[in-house]
Design a protein around this motif. Structure first.
Motif, short mmCIF file in Angstrom:
data_model
loop_
_atom_site.label_atom_id
_atom_site.label_comp_id
_atom_site.label_asym_id
_atom_site.label_seq_id
_atom_site.Cartn_x
_atom_site.Cartn_y
_atom_site.Cartn_z
N GLU A 50 0.88 -1.02 -0.03
CA GLU A 50 -0.09 -0.11 0.12
C GLU A 50 0.75 1.11 0.05
O GLU A 50 2.16 1.26 0.67
CB GLU A 50 -0.74 0.07 1.18
CG GLU A 50 -1.84 -1.09 1.24
CD GLU A 50 -2.80 -0.99 2.42
OE1 GLU A 50 -3.20 -0.14 3.09
OE2 GLU A 50 -3.13 -2.36 2.86
N TYR B 164 -6.16 0.85 -11.16
CA TYR B 164 -5.53 0.46 -9.80
C TYR B 164 -5.31 1.66 -8.93
O TYR B 164 -4.95 1.46 -7.91
CB TYR B 164 -4.42 -0.33 -10.04
CG TYR B 164 -4.43 -1.59 -10.81
CD1 TYR B 164 -5.36 -2.46 -10.87
CD2 TYR B 164 -3.53 -1.92 -11.83
CE1 TYR B 164 -5.69 -3.45 -11.42
CE2 TYR B 164 -3.76 -2.95 -12.70
CZ TYR B 164 -5.00 -3.83 -12.57
OH TYR B 164 -4.95 -4.71 -13.41
N MET C 61 -7.10 1.40 -5.40
CA MET C 61 -7.03 0.10 -4.84
C MET C 61 -8.36 -0.70 -4.78
O MET C 61 -8.71 -0.91 -3.83
CB MET C 61 -6.10 0.02 -3.39
CG MET C 61 -4.95 0.67 -3.67
SD MET C 61 -3.80 -0.64 -4.50
CE MET C 61 -3.07 -1.26 -2.97
N ALA D 206 -10.88 -3.15 -4.63
CA ALA D 206 -10.60 -4.37 -4.39
C ALA D 206 -11.15 -5.17 -5.61
O ALA D 206 -10.49 -6.15 -6.12
CB ALA D 206 -11.26 -5.07 -3.20
N GLU D 207 -12.05 -4.83 -6.34
CA GLU D 207 -12.81 -5.75 -7.51
C GLU D 207 -11.80 -5.76 -8.56
O GLU D 207 -11.98 -6.49 -9.46
CB GLU D 207 -13.98 -4.91 -7.95
CG GLU D 207 -15.30 -5.13 -6.83
CD GLU D 207 -15.06 -4.14 -5.81
OE1 GLU D 207 -14.16 -3.20 -5.75
OE2 GLU D 207 -15.78 -4.13 -4.79
N VAL E 204 -8.29 -4.93 -8.07
CA VAL E 204 -6.98 -5.39 -7.70
C VAL E 204 -6.68 -6.99 -7.49
O VAL E 204 -5.93 -7.58 -7.68
CB VAL E 204 -6.48 -4.46 -6.58
CG1 VAL E 204 -4.97 -5.20 -5.92
CG2 VAL E 204 -6.19 -3.20 -6.66
N ALA E 205 -7.91 -7.43 -6.88
CA ALA E 205 -7.98 -8.87 -6.84
C ALA E 205 -7.67 -9.83 -7.90
O ALA E 205 -7.03 -10.86 -7.63
CB ALA E 205 -9.03 -9.28 -5.85
N ILE F 234 -7.58 -1.73 3.15
CA ILE F 234 -7.32 -2.13 1.89
C ILE F 234 -7.08 -3.47 1.94
O ILE F 234 -7.70 -4.27 1.16
CB ILE F 234 -6.24 -1.22 1.27
CG1 ILE F 234 -6.56 0.18 0.97
CG2 ILE F 234 -5.53 -2.00 -0.05
CD1 ILE F 234 -5.59 1.08 0.41
N ASN G 194 -9.85 -5.71 2.65
CA ASN G 194 -10.98 -5.72 1.46
C ASN G 194 -10.55 -6.49 0.23
O ASN G 194 -11.24 -7.49 -0.43
CB ASN G 194 -10.86 -4.30 1.09
CG ASN G 194 -12.18 -3.96 -0.05
OD1 ASN G 194 -12.98 -5.00 0.09
ND2 ASN G 194 -12.47 -2.95 -0.35
N VAL G 195 -9.04 -6.62 -0.16
CA VAL G 195 -8.66 -7.32 -1.11
C VAL G 195 -8.42 -8.81 -0.96
O VAL G 195 -9.03 -9.68 -1.70
CB VAL G 195 -7.34 -6.58 -1.62
CG1 VAL G 195 -6.59 -7.30 -3.01
CG2 VAL G 195 -7.46 -5.52 -2.14
N ARG H 30 -10.93 -11.58 -1.39
CA ARG H 30 -11.50 -11.81 -2.68
C ARG H 30 -10.40 -12.70 -3.18
O ARG H 30 -10.88 -13.59 -3.96
CB ARG H 30 -11.89 -10.48 -3.52
CG ARG H 30 -13.05 -9.70 -2.95
CD ARG H 30 -12.77 -8.37 -3.70
NE ARG H 30 -14.14 -7.78 -3.70
CZ ARG H 30 -14.57 -7.08 -2.63
NH1 ARG H 30 -13.79 -7.01 -1.56
NH2 ARG H 30 -15.97 -6.65 -2.62
N VAL H 31 -9.10 -12.42 -3.09
CA VAL H 31 -8.34 -13.28 -3.62
C VAL H 31 -8.24 -14.73 -3.12
O VAL H 31 -8.28 -15.55 -3.86
CB VAL H 31 -6.72 -12.66 -3.21
CG1 VAL H 31 -5.68 -13.57 -3.78
CG2 VAL H 31 -6.51 -11.41 -3.91
#
Ligand code: FAD
Length: 311
Positions: A8, A66, A69, A71-72, A74-75, A95, A98-99, A102-103
């Motif tokens: 970050e 990006y 950042m 998440a939708e 960056v993931a 952040i 959030n990411v 999803r990953v």
């Protein structure tokens, strides 16, 4: 083992929390760092990340998608890079939190949250029950997805490294979300989660005016960040982003001064790892004194201005 850390950054500078996550990553293996962003700031952040001690390679994903950042966006970028890594590490910040899920979901692995220590390549400790117990967890997933509590790891040195910077690319904008804007509070004071000294006020302050009249001068004298209990935040005495605790920020400064805060477990969950805790409370039986290294029993409206004047 190869590890990818999502870095970050703000205004071209990697955030302190990412320096701590890089330290955690070093305990697992070779560290590569992903800088996602756009334009000159992203390039500057990537160059700064390349200088962090212990980073072997920096991947720079430069795309307008990006910048904030989301998440939708960056993931999927990270999932696209994941095949080359055994572990993917994130800060346990807004952040990162959030990411990372999803990953983990896209990779169909479990996430280990809020890692406090790395015990082995697949074994980690993390807090449970608001930090009242520490669980040791072992992940059998081939790929580890971890969020790392910054206060549990020292920051990697910002200089001393000389990693290469390579370009990375992903799908860019997935069209699933868009950035509308951010309203952030500007302060001359140090950032709460990385400050060396924190002065926090509780419900006892009684009003926003009194909170700022009593707490701010002490914080200014000490060069400290200002925090608050949830009761003080809920009552509108202090802004939301001041909240320390289970549902607020986790801090571990050199010195934490709790002013008119009772010491509920949810508050302690956010500050009990502070090196020295000072409590000012008129009730000598207040639970905060059980974790305090130094305690002053008395009226805060008397003690704090006196203390501030003497500094
Ligand atoms: P109080 O508990 O009301 O304490 C005020 C203290 O001030 C008392 O000890 C009193 O003796 C003292 N006092 C009063 N007047 C004076 C004076 N003149 N001089 C000196 N001392 C004085 N709380 C958090 O802080 N952070 C969190 O993240 C958080 N998350 C929560 C999550 C959940 C799910 C729940 C249920 C609660 C959470 N809480 C959190 C709330 C928490 O349980 C407490 O209610 C809150 O911390 C109390 O705040 P306080 O200590 O300021 O207020």
């Amino acid at each position: 083992m190869s590890v990818l850390v999502l870095v970050e950054h703000e205004a071209g500078v990697p955030k302190d929390a990412s320096l701590s996550t890089i330290t955690a990553a070093q305990k697992l293996g070779d560290v590569h760092a992903l800088v996602a962003g756009s334009g000159a700031e992203a390039k500057q952040a990537a160059d700064a990340t390349a200088k962090i001690a212990g980073v072997a390679k920096v991947l720079l994903a430069d795309n307008a998608a990006y910048t904030n950042m989301l998440a939708e966006n960056v993931a999927p970028l990270i999932v696209g890079l994941a095949s080359g890594y055994d572990a993917l590490l994130f800060n346990a910040t807004s952040i990162g939190k959030n990411v990372a899920p999803r990953v983990a979901a896209l990779l169909d692995v479990m996430q280990v949250s809020d890692v406090l220590s790395v015990e082995g390549p697949d074994t980690f400790t993390r807090p449970i029950y608001a930090g009242n117990a520490i669980a040791t967890v072992k992940s059998s997933d081939a790929k580890k997805v971890l969020t790392v509590r910054g206060t549990a790891f020292p920051k990697a040195a910002a200089t001393g490294g000389s990693a290469s910077v390579e370009n990375a690319s992903g799908a860019g904008d997935t069209g699933l979300s868009s950035y509308v804007g951010a309203e952030t509070s500007k302060s001359e004071r140090p950032e709460l989660t990385s400050a060396k000294v924190v002065v926090s006020g509780g419900r006892a302050l009684g009003s926003s005016e009194e909170f700022h009249r009593v707490i701010d001068p002490l914080a200014d004298k000490l060069g400290a960040a200002v925090g608050a209990s949830r009761a003080a935040v809920d009552a509108g005495y202090a802004p939301n982003d001041y909240q320390v605790g289970q549902t607020g920020k986790i801090v571990a400064p050199e010195v934490y001064i709790a002013v008119g805060i009772s010491g509920a477990i949810q508050h302690l969950a956010g500050m009990k790892d502070s090196k020295t805790i000072v409590a000012i409370n008129k009730d000598e039986d207040a639970p905060i004194f059980q974790v305090a290294d130094l305690g002053l029993v008395g009226d805060l409206f008397q003690i704090v201005p006196d203390l501030t004047a003497k500094l």
